[in-house]
Design an enzyme around this catalytic site. Sequence first.
Site, PDB file in Angstrom:
ATOM      1  N   ASP A   7      12.256  31.686   8.754  1.00 59.59           N
ATOM      2  CA  ASP A   7      11.997  33.185   9.121  1.00 59.59           C
ATOM      3  C   ASP A   7      10.695  33.272  10.309  1.00 59.59           C
ATOM      4  OD1 ASP A   7      12.173  35.950   9.432  1.00 59.59           O
ATOM      5  OD2 ASP A   7      12.098  36.104   7.199  1.00 59.59           O
TER       6      ASP A   7
HETATM    7  C1  NOJ Z   1      11.443  38.610  10.066  1.00 58.38           C
HETATM    8  C2  NOJ Z   1      12.478  39.172   8.949  1.00 58.38           C
HETATM    9  O1  NOJ Z   1      11.983  38.808   7.563  1.00 58.38           O
HETATM   10  C3  NOJ Z   1      13.960  38.596   9.312  1.00 58.38           C
HETATM   11  O2  NOJ Z   1      14.870  39.215   8.558  1.00 58.38           O
HETATM   12  C4  NOJ Z   1      14.245  38.727  10.568  1.00 58.38           C
HETATM   13  O3  NOJ Z   1      15.589  38.337  10.899  1.00 58.38           O
HETATM   14  C5  NOJ Z   1      13.434  38.061  11.547  1.00 58.38           C
HETATM   15  N1  NOJ Z   1      11.793  38.407  11.171  1.00 58.38           N
HETATM   16  C6  NOJ Z   1      13.784  37.945  12.853  1.00 58.38           C
HETATM   17  O4  NOJ Z   1      13.180  39.320  13.527  1.00 58.38           O
END
Ligand code: NOJ
Length: 763
Positions: free
Chosen positions: A288
């Site tokens: 993530d």
């Molecule tokens: C953080 C989030 O937790 C995730 O769901 C998302 O896909 C990513 N950022 C990318 O934006």
Amino acid sequence: MKKIILGALCFCSLSIFAQPKSTTVRDEKMDKFIDNLMSKMTIEEKIGQLNLPSVGDFTTGQAKNSNIAEKIKKGQVGGLFNIKGVAKIKDVQRIAVEESRLGIPLIFGMDVIHGYETAFPIPLAMAATWNTATIEQAARTAAVEASSDGISWTFSPMVDITRDPRWGRFSEGSGEDPFLGGAIAKAMVKGYQGDNTYSRNDQIMACVKHFALYGAAEAGRDYNTTDMSRIRMYNEYLYPYKAAVEAGVGSVMASFNEIDGVPATANKWLLTDLLRKQWGFDGFVVSDYTGISEMIAHGIGDLQQVSARALDAGLDMDMVSEGFNGTLAKSLKEGKITEEQINTACRRILEAKYKLGLFKDPYKFGNEKIAKEKIFSPEHRAFARKVAAESFVLLKNDNNTLPLAKKGTIAVVGPLADARENMNGTWSVAADINKPSTLVEGLKQVAGKNINVIFAKGSNLAKDKSFEDRATLFGKTLHRDNRSEEELLNEAINAAAKADIIVAALGESAEMSGECSSRTDLNIPDVQHQLLEAMLKTGKPVVLVLFTGRPVTITWEDKHVPAILNVWFGGTEAAPAIADVLFGNVNPSGKLPATFPKNVGQIPLFYNHKNTGRPLAEGHWFEKFRSNYLDVDNDPLYPFGYGLSYTTFQYGDIQLSSSSMNNNSEITASVKVTNTGKYDGSEVVQLYIRDMVGSVTRPVKELKGFEKIFLKAGESKDVTFKITPELLKFYNADLEYVNEPGDFQLMIGSNSRDVKTIGFELK
Ligand code: NOJ
């Protein structure tokens, strides 16, 4: 409509968490191509493939001008996200293909969570449709739009089970139930990826997230620790991720949280033993956002250490941390990782690009003509309107307050009534927040000539301006009104005086749920509550149109307001869809995918709980030395699966084909459902099963099937579910997937509380 007996149909393949999937058939042509390519790559270029920076800005063309462009030229970037528009994406792709040494194309990702520019309802609302065909079609529509705009990879579906509505990201998933969540996970993967061949230029790669257990954050505080027994994990939380893997999802995103003391991003048991060895996943795993560098704060090492640990655990791509790019070469030199490990990760990224067809045509995704034709097209918007209406849940409707009469004056009040920028809901990055109609506009548009719609805001979102500021980020303003609370309220009271009925649009703003939007108080905020009280005092009928991204505590509202329609956040076409339902052009059919508690103290409250050794007798509130509270009963305000209709449905008694079965047989359970009201309507018929005696304790009931049926007024249908031995399996104390002979209870009904029950035996 589609019948889902996911367990019955698919359990054979979903059943074995503990067995590796049979050997995947390798694509020899792909292997050869990648062998050849990798033989030409330097270590730095291989590491470069593992790097996923964010462009960080949709509109400035930063990638082209910033140092990301330099990195792309040097082969230090594998993919990019947060870049929107065919022209920009093609420009950047051209840099990779024409100006880097080996010309390896980039993969372009985006959070296409609930639609692209045509925004569908938030995922929790989509789940409330209980219609997997609709959900699949919505994902398909999103893929068509996103791919035409150059996107080849979406960070969706989010399948985290959660039982804690304090957690803001409740809005992004399918609620509390593994079975429903698993069915939706499959539908979404299929919608995005199609038949998994990526043979068409509108099939994009899905990314199931957040692996794993992100929804079990302690105290509902985002990014917080999770800690869970294996047996609960296997029986209750892992199922939807596994379902997505079974559906062939191309990628997996590791979650921010730790599991057994090791962050998921560096958790070898999770990313290698479970995901790859036991489940047979053969795609790639991405972290993530800054998931790698955050492990410094988690306290398991510096950037070099945590990067090496992530790679060793089985993580292939580094989103934003620049930990792989910055430190893996050094770690290799120091013998802390092996070249083999880098090769493995690099190969997985290249395979994804190969499967997507990017080596054949780096510009395969992105076509101005199709984009112009498809994005936010009238067809897509008409579909989104239908889906939105299907997602709304009628929570209360005393004296048939709804549907509204198509004459007279309606006073629309509340801070969400004229809130254009909030209609799309959270996580709708590609959608234009200025495009949706407001509720007031939607009502006027659908109402017809005989209705007069008047509007008064009546209150701000909350008394505290700083709270409202935090809850209206990313331009999703509610245009805070600087008049005094009294002035605002009086304006609404005056409007109400002129009206026959009051529609109060209250609840959460879009950004009160979503990432980093945890709450400890789940009531409708202070000034909005005062407005509602004032409206009720007028003596006019009041309809509460509830905007929310999570289960909220509306116990007071349930007691005092005659009609409540929960509209979540319905996306681009939410406003006309709400009007469609309020005026009765569409009969509501949504059912809650999560329990609504009476108060925050009951949390976590979910229908598939264990019985305990001291259960409270049914219908009781408090008994000393039983499992209960002194100040509130154990029951939810609205149970899982609950939702009313403008019509009524009657369930006949359950008919079983036999009262016993064994491991070589199956039985069917049928029930006659009759539409006994005046409106045509849809009903979600739900099947629950309880294993009465087990080697380990079993939940009081578990959803094991559902079917959404449409019945004309007066019509009846027999609904039949197949009960197979697979459907009765669970993970025992040794984590073996088994069923155990004995008595079972089978329940069928219109929600998890109101069911007919019959017993049967597994011999
Ligand atoms: C953080 C989030 O937790 C995730 O769901 C998302 O896909 C990513 N950022 C990318 O934006």
